[in-house]
Design an enzyme around this catalytic site. Structure first.
Site, PDB file in Angstrom:
ATOM      1  N   TRP A 214       0.822  10.634   8.684  1.00  0.00           N
ATOM      2  CA  TRP A 214       2.015  10.023   8.842  1.00  0.00           C
ATOM      3  C   TRP A 214       2.756  10.781   7.631  1.00  0.00           C
ATOM      4  O   TRP A 214       2.292  10.625   6.346  1.00  0.00           O
ATOM      5  CB  TRP A 214       2.341   8.626   8.928  1.00  0.00           C
TER       6      TRP A 214
ATOM      7  N   GLU B  38       0.913  10.283  13.638  1.00  0.00           N
ATOM      8  CA  GLU B  38       2.016   8.981  13.915  1.00  0.00           C
ATOM      9  C   GLU B  38       3.523   9.240  13.971  1.00  0.00           C
ATOM     10  O   GLU B  38       3.889   9.891  12.773  1.00  0.00           O
ATOM     11  CB  GLU B  38       1.539   7.968  12.671  1.00  0.00           C
TER      12      GLU B  38
ATOM     13  N   LYS C  31       7.824   8.073  13.937  1.00  0.00           N
ATOM     14  CA  LYS C  31       8.574   7.198  13.408  1.00  0.00           C
ATOM     15  C   LYS C  31       9.769   7.679  13.720  1.00  0.00           C
ATOM     16  O   LYS C  31      10.560   8.644  13.805  1.00  0.00           O
ATOM     17  CB  LYS C  31       8.535   7.091  11.811  1.00  0.00           C
TER      18      LYS C  31
ATOM     19  N   ASP D 205       2.810   2.993  16.263  1.00  0.00           N
ATOM     20  CA  ASP D 205       3.132   1.913  15.250  1.00  0.00           C
ATOM     21  C   ASP D 205       4.227   0.969  15.836  1.00  0.00           C
ATOM     22  O   ASP D 205       5.170   1.471  16.293  1.00  0.00           O
ATOM     23  CB  ASP D 205       3.748   2.381  14.099  1.00  0.00           C
TER      24      ASP D 205
ATOM     25  N   HIS E 283       7.837   1.467  14.686  1.00  0.00           N
ATOM     26  CA  HIS E 283       8.315   2.760  14.306  1.00  0.00           C
ATOM     27  C   HIS E 283       9.325   3.076  15.551  1.00  0.00           C
ATOM     28  O   HIS E 283       9.392   4.476  15.653  1.00  0.00           O
ATOM     29  CB  HIS E 283       7.215   3.693  14.116  1.00  0.00           C
TER      30      HIS E 283
ATOM     31  N   HIS F  54      -1.006   1.094  15.185  1.00  0.00           N
ATOM     32  CA  HIS F  54      -0.747   0.111  13.954  1.00  0.00           C
ATOM     33  C   HIS F  54       0.153  -0.993  14.534  1.00  0.00           C
ATOM     34  O   HIS F  54       1.330  -0.904  14.792  1.00  0.00           O
ATOM     35  CB  HIS F  54      -0.007   1.067  13.066  1.00  0.00           C
TER      36      HIS F  54
ATOM     37  N   ASP G 247      11.690  -1.414  10.856  1.00  0.00           N
ATOM     38  CA  ASP G 247      10.402  -1.329  10.545  1.00  0.00           C
ATOM     39  C   ASP G 247      10.023  -2.003   9.066  1.00  0.00           C
ATOM     40  O   ASP G 247       9.775  -1.159   8.045  1.00  0.00           O
ATOM     41  CB  ASP G 247       9.799   0.134  10.303  1.00  0.00           C
TER      42      ASP G 247
ATOM     43  N   ASP H  26       7.698  -4.341   8.852  1.00  0.00           N
ATOM     44  CA  ASP H  26       6.372  -4.568   8.504  1.00  0.00           C
ATOM     45  C   ASP H  26       5.849  -6.238   8.067  1.00  0.00           C
ATOM     46  O   ASP H  26       5.113  -6.292   7.048  1.00  0.00           O
ATOM     47  CB  ASP H  26       5.590  -3.817   7.245  1.00  0.00           C
TER      48      ASP H  26
ATOM     49  N   ASP I 286      -0.904  -2.847   9.983  1.00  0.00           N
ATOM     50  CA  ASP I 286      -0.284  -2.186   9.193  1.00  0.00           C
ATOM     51  C   ASP I 286       0.961  -3.258   8.812  1.00  0.00           C
ATOM     52  O   ASP I 286       2.072  -3.105   9.601  1.00  0.00           O
ATOM     53  CB  ASP I 286       0.217  -0.882   9.744  1.00  0.00           C
TER      54      ASP I 286
END
Length: 412
Positions: free
Chosen positions: A179, A220, A222, A253, A256, A280, A288, A290, A320
């Protein structure tokens, strides 16, 4: 075996569900737990603060300050999470005393992590770290500066070799995920040129073939990052095309994509064209961010998509998230346990009844079944699974965390 569990088995059996078979199937589904929750994605380079759109909020006491502390925290976390586990490392967790550049990393710089994985009997996954570095300020694999691109290409090549070493030493395939944060804060004039450079950089990284028994490569996407709000060169369309055309894994993800998108809906589509994908699993709140994974509708939908279609061997599940506003061990454990809860819940679905109702057009029964499942005695099955794995259940998990905080974390 408790009376509650026996009663739960009877309830599920009435719908044609074999609880023991579901538990046995869950035992074979690994989840890759991320090392960076324990130290706020700091790593051991002492290279400065995060960049590339990454931000860790909070300053809860007890952050791991070195590799020994981090491995100790991970070992404690593993005692609180049932099921088959892996550990996901970033390149910045190399132990080099800050004397080795990222493009010169070798397996020896992760010797302690390999020993730890063998001790814990877990597999390892890996990631090049293409952020938080002086050469990442104006792009990495898309940079117009050939020297900068060369550095990051060499870094990713080194990481693939390290991952293959892990896979061979552990006899357990390592997934290496690439990524990059590259993009533009304002609207670019030319989006094509950086994407061409990214394609060429990735081709150079993947030029050396590695036995898939030891390493699998993933890329990956985003949607945007802080500082790259207007355009991210590694978009979903770019990486979907790249993964399909090169025969590698696509990483989805959960944070993302646009807030109205979910990755659960993308799994079956991606696997029509790809052999394997990487997930993820995170929880984005408005962006994003997390957040710690909760057992919410999207997490359950992700797990159900994997289980309903028998994708356990084709979907590599990784977590993640990073929350420094609460006890980090609690964040790790809560999120990881929720992933296994969602998988177990999916495995306890009455697959035949649901499929028959849908295929016959009896959508009323399908909806009734899906809703009634929510009130079945799942908790008794989950507790049994935790007991069999020798881990606590319910608030007993928090008791263990508070004991560790008092004995270890509070002294940092």
């Amino acid at each position: 075996m408790s009376k509650c569990f026996e009663m739960a088995k009877e309830c599920y059996a009435a719908l044609g569900v074999d609880v023991e078979a579901a538990i046995a199937r869950l035992d074979e589904i690994p989840v890759s737990l991320h090392c960076w929750q324990g130290d706020d994605v700091a790593g051991f380079e002492n290279s400065g603060s995060l960049d590339g759109g990454l931000a860790v909020t909070g300053n809860y006491p007890g952050r791991a300050r070195n590799a020994e502390e981090l491995r100790g925290d991970i070992a404690e976390m593993l005692k609180l999470v049932p099921g088959k586990k892996r550990l996901n490392l970033h390149a910045i967790y190399a132990e080099t005393n800050g004397k080795v550049e990222r493009n010169e990393l070798e397996p020896c710089h992760f010797a302690n992590w390999l020993a730890f994985a063998k001790e814990q009997n877990i597999g390892l996954d890996f990631n090049p770290t293409c952020f938080a570095h002086p050469l990442a300020t104006n792009g990495t694999l898309t940079s117009a500066d050939a020297g900068v691109r060369k550095f990051w290409i060499e870094h990713a090549i080194a990481c693939r070799k390290i991952a293959a070493y892990f896979g061979k030493e552990l006899d357990n395939t390592c997934v290496t995920n690439i990524w990059i944060p590259d993009g533009s804060k304002d609207t670019p004039y030319d989006r094509l040129a950086p994407r061409k450079r990214l394609m060429e950089s990735l081709d150079a990284i993947l030029a050396e073939k590695i036995d898939p028994k030891y390493n699998l490569d993933a890329v990956e996407s985003k949607l945007f990052g802080i500082g790259a709000e207007s355009c991210t060169y590694g978009s979903n369309e770019f990486y979907m095309g790249y993964a399909v055309s090169r025969g590698i894994l696509l990483c989805l993800d959960a944070g993302h994509f646009h807030p109205t998108e979910v990755i659960s809906d993308k799994i079956s589509s991606a696997l029509l064209y790809l052999d394997d994908i990487l997930l993820h699993v995170s929880r984005g709140v408005r962006w994003d961010s997390d957040h710690v994974v909760c057992w919410d509708g999207e997490l359950q939908a992700i797990a159900s998509e994997i289980v309903r279609h028998g994708f356990e061997k084709r979907v590599h599940i990784g977590l993640d998230y990073f929350d420094a506003s609460i006890n980090r061990l609690a964040a790790w454990s809560i999120g990881a346990r929720n992933m296994y809860k969602a998988l177990l819940f999916a495995l306890l679905e009455p697959a035949k009844l649901l499929a028959d109702a849908e295929n016959s057009g009896d959508l009323s029964s399908r909806l009734m079944l899906m809703e009634e499942l929510k009130s079945l005695p799942f908790g008794a099955v989950w507790k049994e699974y935790c007991d069999r794995n020798g881990v606590p259940c319910g608030m007993a998990v928090m008791d263990k965390i508070k004991d560790y905080e008092k004995a270890v974390l509070s002294k940092r």
